[in-house]
Structure formats: C-alpha cells, structure tokens
Design a protein around this motif. Structure first.
Motif, PDB file in Angstrom:
ATOM      1  N   ASP A 234     -39.846 -12.441 -10.938  1.00 41.59           N
ATOM      2  CA  ASP A 234     -39.711 -12.438 -12.399  1.00 41.59           C
ATOM      3  C   ASP A 234     -41.011 -12.748 -13.118  1.00 41.59           C
ATOM      4  O   ASP A 234     -41.207 -12.302 -14.245  1.00 41.59           O
ATOM      5  N   ILE A 284     -43.621  -2.374 -15.915  1.00 40.46           N
ATOM      6  CA  ILE A 284     -42.212  -2.509 -16.276  1.00 40.46           C
ATOM      7  C   ILE A 284     -41.354  -2.252 -15.035  1.00 40.46           C
ATOM      8  O   ILE A 284     -41.508  -1.225 -14.367  1.00 40.46           O
ATOM      9  N   ARG A 285     -40.483  -3.213 -14.736  1.00 42.36           N
ATOM     10  CA  ARG A 285     -39.581  -3.052 -13.591  1.00 42.36           C
ATOM     11  C   ARG A 285     -38.664  -1.858 -13.817  1.00 42.36           C
ATOM     12  O   ARG A 285     -38.296  -1.582 -14.981  1.00 42.36           O
ATOM     13  N   GLY A 288     -35.946  -2.359 -16.170  1.00 41.06           N
ATOM     14  CA  GLY A 288     -36.326  -2.796 -17.506  1.00 41.06           C
ATOM     15  C   GLY A 288     -36.214  -1.701 -18.555  1.00 41.06           C
ATOM     16  O   GLY A 288     -36.535  -1.914 -19.717  1.00 41.06           O
ATOM     17  N   LEU A 346     -37.219  -1.075 -24.087  1.00 39.18           N
ATOM     18  CA  LEU A 346     -37.648  -1.896 -22.952  1.00 39.18           C
ATOM     19  C   LEU A 346     -37.069  -3.291 -23.041  1.00 39.18           C
ATOM     20  O   LEU A 346     -36.889  -3.842 -24.126  1.00 39.18           O
ATOM     21  N   ARG A 347     -36.761  -3.873 -21.870  1.00 36.18           N
ATOM     22  CA  ARG A 347     -36.333  -5.273 -21.823  1.00 36.18           C
ATOM     23  C   ARG A 347     -37.586  -6.139 -21.719  1.00 36.18           C
ATOM     24  O   ARG A 347     -38.388  -5.964 -20.798  1.00 36.18           O
ATOM     25  N   GLU A 349     -38.010  -9.188 -20.797  1.00 40.10           N
ATOM     26  CA  GLU A 349     -38.146 -10.054 -19.613  1.00 40.10           C
ATOM     27  C   GLU A 349     -38.498  -9.239 -18.367  1.00 40.10           C
ATOM     28  O   GLU A 349     -38.889  -9.803 -17.351  1.00 40.10           O
ATOM     29  N   LYS A 350     -38.375  -7.911 -18.439  1.00 34.60           N
ATOM     30  CA  LYS A 350     -38.733  -7.068 -17.293  1.00 34.60           C
ATOM     31  C   LYS A 350     -40.080  -6.387 -17.497  1.00 34.60           C
ATOM     32  O   LYS A 350     -40.492  -5.544 -16.719  1.00 34.60           O
ATOM     33  N   THR A 351     -40.723  -6.719 -18.585  1.00 35.37           N
ATOM     34  CA  THR A 351     -42.016  -6.129 -18.892  1.00 35.37           C
ATOM     35  C   THR A 351     -43.100  -7.191 -18.714  1.00 35.37           C
ATOM     36  O   THR A 351     -42.958  -8.323 -19.186  1.00 35.37           O
TER      37      THR A 351
END
Lengths: 371, 290
Positions: A234, A284-285, A288, A346-347, A349-351
């Motif tokens: 994370d 970016i996951r 995400g 985009l999220r 927390e995933k970026t």
C-alpha cells in the motif's frame, strides 16, 4: 530467537580483473528480526538476498558488520555452532542415503555431551519426519520421491537439529504451480508449529506476500523497504518497490503536478494536495481504476478480458511508459466493448507519486496532513 | 474390422516377433562362440599331455585323453604358489595405495582452491603424453639407486599413482552439486567426513571401475616386475608363466604354461563376476537421475 543484523556488508572482488572496484553484494544491511517470525527476503535475482542468507547461515563471512542471534554475536562462528538449519533451492539431499539417513545426517556430527545414541537419532528423525508428514517414506531414496516430498525431507533435515533459526533459499522455485501453493502453506504451518525464527528468500513477490509476517525488499544489495506485506504493497517507498510488488504490475505514467492537481496528458485526473508543482511519475495499481463515462483519464480501449471474478480492461495512453495499461475492475462493471475509448476515475489510495529523477515517493493528501 | 482379421494380424505380428528374436539369439550365440573360443583353447591345451601336444602337427580341437599332469607340473616346476602370494600382495598394496593417492588428489583438484591449482593440473595432464616405455628406464635407475630392487616397495612405488584416474575421479567429483557440500557444512561435517560419507559413496561406480582396472593391470603386469626382480622369491605370476614355458624338455612346455595361465586367470574371472553385479548396481543407481 531474534536475529540482529548490524551494518552487514559483503564485497566481492570483481570477476573482471581489469575493474579494480569491488562488487558490493550486500550494502550496510541493518535490521532486527523478531523472535518466532517468518521473514520473506524479496528481490530480483542478483540483489544480494541469497548472500544475506548465506551470511546469516555462516557459509559466507561478511566483509564488515555483525550478526547476533539473541544476545550472542555469531559473526565469527562456523555454521554448525550457530544452530541454523538451511533448506537449499535444489534441496541438496544425499542421493545415496535413504530419507531416514538423510534426516539423521546432521545429528551424526554432534560431539561431546550432545552426542546421541542410534535410537535417539532415529527417534528425532521420526519426529521431524512426522512434523512434515513424510513418516511413511523413511526407507525411500530421494530419487524415488516427488519434488514436493523431497522438499519436505529437506525441511525435516533442517529442523531435526532443533535449530534456533531456519533459513530457506528459494524453497518453492523447483515446484510446479499447484504444489507451490500447497507447500507454502505447509511451510507456514511448520513454522507456526515449531515457532522457529525463519528467513526465506524468494524472487516471487506473491510467495513472499502470502506467507510472511514481514517482507524485506532488496535491490542491488541495498534494502529498499521493510514492513508487513500489506503495508509495503500500500505504501511503497519508491518506484522500484511499487513495480516489483503486485500482479498485474502497477501502471506507470508520465505526469505533472500543478496547483494540487495531478495532470496526465493535459487532463486533471486527481486531487493531490500538498505536492509541489513539477513533473512526477504516477503509478496506479490495476485495481485503482474506476471505469465511468465522465472519468477524467481517457484511454484508448484495447480489450476487455472477462475472468469471472473480475474483469480486466486493457487500454493505451500516450503518456504511459509501456505499451498496455492493465486494469482490474469488478466483474459487474459495464464497459462498452465497442467504444474506441474508455474513461477512468482514479482511487487516491491506489495512486502513488514518485520523483521522476530519484524514484522516491512523493506523499500527498492524508500523508502530508492535507485533506 | 472382423474378429478373424484381428486375430490374423495379431498372429502375424507374433510370428514376426518370434523370427526376430530367433535371429538375435543365433547372432548372439555366434558372437559368444567367437569370444569364448580362446578360453576353450586355453583349457583344452592345458589338459593335453606334453607329448600328445607336441605330436600334433595340426592342433586338434578336442582331446580324448585329458590329463591333470600339467597342473601338477606348473606348481612343481616353479614355485607358482609363492608367485601367487607375491602377486596378491603386490596387487592389494598397489591398488590400495593408489586409491588413497588418487582420491586425495582428485579431492584437492575438485574441491579445494589453492594458488597454481589449474597450472598444476594441466602439468599433470601433460604427463600423460609421455609413453610408459620412456619412464621405465629412469624408474629403473631410481629404484636401483635407492637399493629397492627385489623388494615389494620397488615393485609397487612406480604405480601408486595414475594421472588418468585422478582426472577421471576429479571430473566425477566435480559433478556433485556444490549445494551438497554447503548442506554438509551447515551441519558441521568435516571435509574428510564429507569425502568419506558423501563423495565416495556417490562416486562408487567410478571407484569400483578404477579398482577393477587397476587390479587387472597389476595382475597382468609383466615388464616392470621382470626388470626390477631377478630373485625368484620376488617373482610375480606373469614372470612365473614365462619361466614354465622355458622349462620344457628341449621344447617349450606349452601345456604346462596353459595350465598355469588357467590357474592365474581364475581369480580374475571370479573377481570380475563378483564386481560385475556391483557395477550394474552402480550404473542403475547413478544412471536414472543426475
């Protein structure tokens, strides 16, 4: 038994004799492995993880730095006096001995008051074999066993001495995919049951993440990040760690930060409060990306792959550093399979943002105190 | 397809298979005859009497009056029993010493690292190019200078090492994976114990082969024992056989010599049959998986 590594360094003379400079395999490795934990040492090949393991084991001497098991300084001790058990990638079973003889081999070297009678040795071997569930195979020779069974014999042989520390060097890489899943859970179970502090080396991030209490990511002899698996996934400290963990791999874009907003290809795609203006690398996951019609990140649509549990949308973008963006979206999401483009939100927390020069993490949002 | 068709085809296949195996057996039997004939000839000659043998202008393929006299002659004309003992001592000592030397040398070249290792090994290999006949004279001078003629030491010393066998064994040792050594080291195994308990058992097929070849070489050696011994108390069987041949009544006593040859080759044949099984074991164990 906790393991303390202090400024552990290993240099080799360069193979190419014209280059005077030494090769640094491990560079100032400092870490404390808590008692009874399972630690995954993770990195690409040649990153120094096996060298680190060999130094903990005592097969290689560090150039500088100290190693402690508990309070004992073991840096100058030979392996047999350290109380370590090691499992090798190829298992290194003695081909001419039976399973029982293989497991008993380490006990035959005990000297003085530790010396065991034949019966005691057999008993200990049986106990170790039962622990790894190969009690019925004691009379077989290694070549009559499957890869997974050989692996268990190797683990039993490492555990029979009741070591303070168990070391595993790429323990699963010689097994097929199904057996690998099974064996890694098995290793976890054995580790829990015996409570022995365990360090295992792997280049497979999934393997490391799935069973480790902590993972240590290494690159070219330098420790990149230490933490529990979810935390490392994370909050990767740099682009290397971010790209190394996760399948499919993280998607990396060339981007710009301006006025607290992230721009990819001229479109403001995300609020990133607290980031100074300038070029950044945005990673970016796959999970995400949120497909939505008015999403700010507009990509060329290449394919939509349905995988049952979720759906993978393959897309392109001119500012993407490789060829294809791979995203994973929930299977219920409607994606227009005929439109030439697909838009994403985009999220946050995933970026992750990284400095394009150094690859270091640039914190934003909650991390910096901005909302 | 009809049932009869199926049977017919199967029968034809079985017939073909039978013919093929018949041909194979005939060829193998022929080959066995060729291989075994010299042995038959040796035994046949050894049971012909001296006079009968010399009376045959064309040697006959059988005899109607077999005699064991030649065997008695072989042991009485010369002290063959003594030569046997000499040969056994010579063979056991030479083979044992040589195994010790080559195992340690091969271990050093395969596992240890010391300055000049590769150069030394290359030098040793280059020695293989010097023919034996050239060395024999210098060996003779050396052994004579040391006053070791007519002693076991003098007989044994020149053959207690073999560059070729060192090479063979070194190659074999090097095939043992490095990780086995590391695993042994983690468990505190000494180098010597590792050599004894792990390397030698794994390489046992090679060791057995080398031992057999060396035993045969010792048992059959002729030139060096002939040169370095002139007292009959130190003769080996090969010299003894020669002596018997020269012991006839004006002509060579070939039947007595053949009787001696039968006696001399008997232990080797027995030994070979015994070890034959071992070699097969070794091959089947080491062969399936590297």
């Amino acid at each position: 038994m906790k393991i303390v590594l202090q400024e552990l360094t290993k240099r080799y003379p360069n193979q190419n004799k014209k280059i005077k400079e030494d090769v640094v395999a491990v560079d100032h490795f400092t870490f404390e492995i808590p008692d009874g934990k399972l630690i995954g040492l993770l990195g690409p090949s040649g990153c120094g993880k096996s060298t680190t393991l060999n130094m903990i084991c005592g097969l290689e001497k560090p150039t500088s730095g100290r190693i402690f098991f508990g309070e004992d300084d073991v840096t100058d001790l030979p392996p047999e006096n350290r109380g370590v058990g090691m499992v090798f990638q190829s298992y290194a079973l003695y081909p001419h001995l039976t399973v029982e003889q293989n497991i008993m081999f380490p006990l035959e070297n005990f000297k003085g008051k530790d010396k065991l009678t034949r019966e005691q040795m057999k008993e200990r071997a049986k106990k170790a074999a039962d622990l790894v569930q190969i009690g019925e195979l004691l009379e077989r020779r290694p070549k009559e066993l499957s890869g997974g069974q050989q692996q268990r014999v190797a683990i039993a042989r490492a555990l029979v001495k009741e070591p303070r520390v168990l070391l595993l060097d790429e323990p699963l890489s010689n097994l097929d995919a199904r057996l690998r899943l099974q064996t890694r859970e098995e290793i976890r179970r054995i580790q829990r049951e015996t409570g022995v502090t365990t360090v295992f080396v792997t280049h497979d991030q999934e393997e490391a993440m799935s069973i480790s209490d902590w993972i240590i990511v290494m690159k070219q002899g330098v420790v990149q990040q230490i933490g529990w698996p979810q935390e490392v996934y994370d909050k990767p400290v740099n682009l290397f760690v971010a790209s190394f963990l996760g399948t499919p791999p993280i998607n990396v874009f060339r981007a710009r930060a301006e006025g607290g907003k992230l721009y990819i290809g001229g479109a403001a795609v995300l609020d990133v409060p607290g980031v100074p203006d300038g070029d950044v690398t945005a990673a970016i996951r796959p999970e995400g990306f949120i497909p939505c019609e008015d999403g700010p990140l507009v990509c060329g649509r290449r394919a939509v792959e349905t995988m049952g549990r979720d759906t993978s949308v393959v897309a392109t973008h001119p500012d993407f550093v490789r060829e294809e963006i791979r995203t994973i979206v929930p299977s219920g999401t409607r994606v227009d399979a005929y439109a030439p483009t697909v838009s994403f939100a985009l999220r946050p927390e995933k970026t992750h943002l990284f400095d394009p020069e150094t690859g270091e993490r640039i914190p934003f949002g909650e991390e910096t105190g901005h909302e | 397809m009809e049932r009869e068709d199926f049977d017919r085809i199967e029968q034809a296949a079985r017939r073909r298979e039978r013919i093929r195996s018949a041909v194979t057996y005939v060829l193998l039997a022929l080959w066995a005859l060729i291989v075994l004939f010299p042995f038959y000839w040796m035994i046949l000659t050894s049971v012909k009497s001296y006079s009968a043998y010399n009376a045959e202008y064309v040697p006959r393929l059988f005899t109607l009056a077999p005699t064991m006299q030649n065997y008695a002659d072989a042991f009485t004309a010369v002290p063959l029993g003594r030569y046997f003992l000499n040969t056994a001592v010579f063979t056991v000592l030479t083979t044992g010493l040589m195994l010790l030397v080559i195992v340690l040398a091969a271990y050093a070249f395969a596992r240890l690292s010391f300055p000049g290792k590769d150069a030394t090994f290359t030098f040793l290999l280059s020695l293989m190019m010097i023919p034996n006949e050239l060395v024999i004279i210098t060996n003779f001078v050396t052994i004579t200078d040391w006053g070791l003629r007519n002693t076991f030491l003098g007989l044994i010393l020149p053959s207690v090492t073999s560059v070729f066998y060192i090479y063979l064994l070194k190659e074999n040792f090097e095939q043992i994976p490095e990780e086995l050594y590391k695993a042994a080291k983690v468990d505190g195994t000494s180098d010597f114990k590792y050599l004894w308990k792990v390397m030698l058992p794994i390489c046992s097929p090679t060791i057995v082969t080398i031992t057999i070849l060396k035993v045969i070489e010792c048992w059959n050696s002729y030139v060096w024992p002939r040169l370095i011994t002139d007292e009959p108390t130190r003769f080996l069987v090969s010299n003894g056989i020669q002596e018997i041949r020269e012991n006839g009544f004006g002509r060579e006593n070939i039947p007595a010599m053949m009787a001696a040859v039968v006696v001399v080759s008997f232990p080797l044949i027995v030994l070979f049959l015994l070890f034959h099984k071992k070699i097969m074991e070794g091959v089947s164990r080491g062969g399936t998986k590297g």
